[in-house]
Design a protein around this motif. Structure first.
Motif, PDB file in Angstrom:
ATOM      1  N   SER A 143      65.884   8.243  18.372  1.00  0.00           N
ATOM      2  CA  SER A 143      65.167   8.620  18.417  1.00  0.00           C
ATOM      3  C   SER A 143      65.874  10.314  17.922  1.00  0.00           C
ATOM      4  N   PHE A 144      66.262  10.816  18.594  1.00  0.00           N
ATOM      5  CA  PHE A 144      66.771  11.938  17.807  1.00  0.00           C
ATOM      6  C   PHE A 144      67.366  12.717  16.426  1.00  0.00           C
ATOM      7  N   ALA A 145      67.561  11.533  16.134  1.00  0.00           N
ATOM      8  CA  ALA A 145      67.676  11.438  14.772  1.00  0.00           C
ATOM      9  C   ALA A 145      66.404  11.272  13.723  1.00  0.00           C
ATOM     10  N   GLY A 146      65.790  10.862  14.744  1.00  0.00           N
ATOM     11  CA  GLY A 146      64.407  10.754  14.241  1.00  0.00           C
ATOM     12  C   GLY A 146      63.213  12.089  14.177  1.00  0.00           C
ATOM     13  N   TYR A 152      62.691  18.446   9.670  1.00  0.00           N
ATOM     14  CA  TYR A 152      63.782  19.241   8.573  1.00  0.00           C
ATOM     15  C   TYR A 152      62.990  19.354   7.567  1.00  0.00           C
ATOM     16  N   LEU A 153      62.622  17.798   7.801  1.00  0.00           N
ATOM     17  CA  LEU A 153      61.251  17.787   6.307  1.00  0.00           C
ATOM     18  C   LEU A 153      60.666  18.521   6.095  1.00  0.00           C
ATOM     19  N   ASP A 154      59.725  19.295   7.169  1.00  0.00           N
ATOM     20  CA  ASP A 154      58.681  20.108   7.666  1.00  0.00           C
ATOM     21  C   ASP A 154      59.256  21.232   7.373  1.00  0.00           C
ATOM     22  N   THR A 155      60.235  21.772   8.670  1.00  0.00           N
ATOM     23  CA  THR A 155      60.467  22.601   8.040  1.00  0.00           C
ATOM     24  C   THR A 155      60.780  23.227   6.575  1.00  0.00           C
ATOM     25  N   TYR A 156      62.338  22.648   6.245  1.00  0.00           N
ATOM     26  CA  TYR A 156      62.280  23.376   4.524  1.00  0.00           C
ATOM     27  C   TYR A 156      61.626  22.160   3.025  1.00  0.00           C
ATOM     28  N   ASP A 157      60.541  21.688   3.360  1.00  0.00           N
ATOM     29  CA  ASP A 157      59.529  21.298   2.352  1.00  0.00           C
ATOM     30  C   ASP A 157      60.395  20.219   1.810  1.00  0.00           C
ATOM     31  N   ALA A 158      60.889  19.298   3.106  1.00  0.00           N
ATOM     32  CA  ALA A 158      61.863  18.210   1.843  1.00  0.00           C
ATOM     33  C   ALA A 158      60.851  17.303   1.844  1.00  0.00           C
ATOM     34  N   PRO A 159      61.099  16.490   0.514  1.00  0.00           N
ATOM     35  CA  PRO A 159      60.689  14.936   0.370  1.00  0.00           C
ATOM     36  C   PRO A 159      61.335  14.485   1.033  1.00  0.00           C
ATOM     37  N   VAL A 191      64.460   1.001   1.103  1.00  0.00           N
ATOM     38  CA  VAL A 191      65.035   1.747   1.576  1.00  0.00           C
ATOM     39  C   VAL A 191      63.760   2.458   2.555  1.00  0.00           C
ATOM     40  N   LEU A 192      63.008   3.243   1.292  1.00  0.00           N
ATOM     41  CA  LEU A 192      61.371   3.364   2.482  1.00  0.00           C
ATOM     42  C   LEU A 192      61.000   2.032   2.186  1.00  0.00           C
ATOM     43  N   GLU A 193      60.742   1.373   2.234  1.00  0.00           N
ATOM     44  CA  GLU A 193      59.962   0.088   2.961  1.00  0.00           C
ATOM     45  C   GLU A 193      60.592  -0.578   3.869  1.00  0.00           C
ATOM     46  N   SER A 194      61.588  -0.350   4.048  1.00  0.00           N
ATOM     47  CA  SER A 194      62.106  -1.024   5.620  1.00  0.00           C
ATOM     48  C   SER A 194      61.500  -0.591   6.651  1.00  0.00           C
ATOM     49  N   PRO A 195      61.954  -1.712   7.872  1.00  0.00           N
ATOM     50  CA  PRO A 195      61.313  -1.492   8.385  1.00  0.00           C
ATOM     51  C   PRO A 195      61.435  -0.386   9.444  1.00  0.00           C
ATOM     52  N   ILE A 196      60.095   1.113  10.372  1.00  0.00           N
ATOM     53  CA  ILE A 196      60.068   1.745  10.705  1.00  0.00           C
ATOM     54  C   ILE A 196      60.931   2.134  12.588  1.00  0.00           C
ATOM     55  N   VAL A 197      61.773   2.113  12.664  1.00  0.00           N
ATOM     56  CA  VAL A 197      62.984   2.990  13.757  1.00  0.00           C
ATOM     57  C   VAL A 197      62.700   3.949  14.314  1.00  0.00           C
ATOM     58  N   ALA A 198      63.070   5.256  13.923  1.00  0.00           N
ATOM     59  CA  ALA A 198      61.773   6.177  14.375  1.00  0.00           C
ATOM     60  C   ALA A 198      62.114   6.854  13.560  1.00  0.00           C
ATOM     61  N   ASP A 199      60.498   6.691  13.297  1.00  0.00           N
ATOM     62  CA  ASP A 199      59.777   7.502  12.540  1.00  0.00           C
ATOM     63  C   ASP A 199      60.455   9.316  11.917  1.00  0.00           C
ATOM     64  N   PRO A 200      60.615  10.119  10.947  1.00  0.00           N
ATOM     65  CA  PRO A 200      60.011   9.356   9.617  1.00  0.00           C
ATOM     66  C   PRO A 200      62.174   8.351   9.313  1.00  0.00           C
ATOM     67  N   LEU A 201      62.554   7.825  10.393  1.00  0.00           N
ATOM     68  CA  LEU A 201      63.237   7.383   9.637  1.00  0.00           C
ATOM     69  C   LEU A 201      63.642   5.964   9.802  1.00  0.00           C
ATOM     70  N   ARG A 202      63.982   4.727   8.961  1.00  0.00           N
ATOM     71  CA  ARG A 202      63.373   3.415   8.611  1.00  0.00           C
ATOM     72  C   ARG A 202      65.473   3.071   9.294  1.00  0.00           C
ATOM     73  N   LEU A 203      65.148   1.294   9.261  1.00  0.00           N
ATOM     74  CA  LEU A 203      66.475   0.353   8.857  1.00  0.00           C
ATOM     75  C   LEU A 203      66.905   0.872   8.262  1.00  0.00           C
ATOM     76  N   TYR A 204      67.172   1.212   6.783  1.00  0.00           N
ATOM     77  CA  TYR A 204      68.618   1.701   5.479  1.00  0.00           C
ATOM     78  C   TYR A 204      68.538   3.258   5.978  1.00  0.00           C
ATOM     79  N   THR A 286      71.103   9.207   8.270  1.00  0.00           N
ATOM     80  CA  THR A 286      70.922  10.167   6.365  1.00  0.00           C
ATOM     81  C   THR A 286      70.773  11.332   6.658  1.00  0.00           C
ATOM     82  N   ILE A 287      69.918  11.507   8.034  1.00  0.00           N
ATOM     83  CA  ILE A 287      69.704  12.793   7.259  1.00  0.00           C
ATOM     84  C   ILE A 287      70.850  13.645   8.173  1.00  0.00           C
TER      85      ILE A 287
END
Length: 384
Positions: A143-146, A152-159, A191-204, A286-287
């Motif tokens: 949950s911390f990771a998500g 991070y994505l929002d702050t640095y405009d990362a895809p 990777v992008l279609e794997s199950p959501i674990v803690a949005d936006p992060l997924r299983l992979y 990954t983050i």
């Protein structure tokens, strides 16, 4: 203070193993002794990096048991627990034992046996890393990771795709690691279609639950020369902590433990980020690869995602990160991971990494993270 050298290293197969933690420790310890050409009775200190042998399998006293199994008596023994950075903490303790002059030969073995427990059981043991205030509300490391990934994505405009490309890269590297738990490539769509674990992060975006062990042999450089002409030096090791309650941090995208531990190690070794040829980072999520690569000084703050987009962190790039496959592909047996990171850098600097060799690497860095940056060990290494 004499230079500290590593003269031998080993790593078991990571993944689902039949043996228990003592079997894994014995396998890696014996292989390391053989690699170094050192007799067990020459060991002064024997350290075991392990987070939770008691919680996972009801086994304590493993440091004394492995000294017996390796015939290393009467060596001084200690178990090093620093949560998921136990391996890195073991490296620091082993380094200190030699650098201080207290030991002329120190064996470090890290291991964890986890896969025999169910995923919820293993997750609960790992979640105990968090502060009790957070734990009682059901907060976990994923949950911390998500939450941090979204910030991070929002702050640095990362895809969002940039995080997925970390998983793709590390799986690609892991194909060439015979010890890795997953030796197969994955594509970005998977990777992008794997199950959501803690949005936006997924299983992979997460590393697996893993069994495994790794070992290192430390000694003064003068002693190393009695055994071999080929060894690796450890000129700097730094350790640091951050707030245990993650939400108390001024900026969750900055890992103060990484910043401070690397500063200590760089100063000790008289090195800087530009001197590093190859790095092993703690990509439990990954983050974390983005956050560490920036806080170690490899890239400017907010530019870690650009480096993956530009291919700079691949084996052919100017700053190769996780040629082992990282925790993502190699696996994450908690007490062994930090030791295995240093094993990989050792192999790279010795020119023995095979198909994952990054080139003529002369210097390397390993960063092992406990919890969500609660404690961090950064180790610098150089070829002799």
């Amino acid at each position: 203070m004499e230079n500290v050298a590593i003269i031998g290293a080993s790593m078991t197969q990571f993944g689902q193993r039949d043996g228990w933690v003592l079997d894994l420790l014995s396998e890696a310890g014996t292989a390391c002794l053989d690699d170094a050409g050192v007799s067990p009775d020459a060991i002064d200190h024997l350290y075991v990096s392990n987070m939770a042998s008691g919680e996972f399998e009801g086994q304590t006293g493993i440091m004394n048991a492995i000294a017996h199994d390796l015939a290393a008596m009467p060596a001084y023994t200690a178990r090093i627990d620093q949560t998921s950075s136990s391996g890195g903490a073991g490296v620091k303790h082993a380094w200190q034992s030699v650098a201080s002059g207290a030991s002329d030969m120190t064996l470090l073995v890290g291991a964890e046996k986890m896969t025999h427990r169910t995923t919820p059981e293993a997750t609960d043991v790992i979640a105990s890393i968090t502060h009790p205030v957070e734990y009682k509300h059901g907060v976990t490391l994923p949950s911390f990771a998500g939450l941090t990934a979204r910030l991070y994505l929002d702050t640095y405009d990362a895809p969002r795709e940039s995080l997925g490309k970390v998983a793709v890269k590390n799986h690609k590297h892991g194909v060439h690691n015979p010890h890795a738990q997953f030796q197969k490539e994955v594509d970005l769509d998977t990777v992008l279609e794997s199950p959501i674990v803690a949005d936006p992060l997924r299983l992979y975006d997460f590393c697996p639950i893993t069994d495994g062990s790794a070992a290192l042999m430390f000694c003064p450089e003068s002693v190393a020369k009695e055994y071999t002409d080929d060894y690796v030096l450890v000129p700097g090791v730094g350790g640091a902590t951050d707030t245990h309650v993650v939400h108390e941090r001024a900026d969750p995208t900055t890992m103060r433990g990484v910043v401070e531990s690397s500063r200590i190690a760089y100063d000790m070794a008289d090195m800087g980020p530009d001197d590093i040829d190859v790095a092993e980072l703690h990509d439990m999520f990954t983050i974390l690869e983005f956050l560490q690569s920036e806080d170690l000084g490899f890239f400017e703050k907010g530019d870690g995602w650009k480096a993956i987009e530009e291919g700079r962190t691949e084996m052919g790039g100017d700053m190769p990160i996780n040629p082992s496959g990282g925790l993502k592909s190699k696996g994450h047996p908690l007490g062994a991971s930090g030791v295995a990171q240093v094993y990989e850098i050792y192999e790279q600097l010795m020119g023995e990494a095979g198909k994952r060799q990054v080139g003529d690497a002369d210097t390397g860095l390993a960063c092992n993270v406990g919890g969500f940056g609660n404690c961090v060990i950064t180790t610098l290494m150089e070829a002799n």
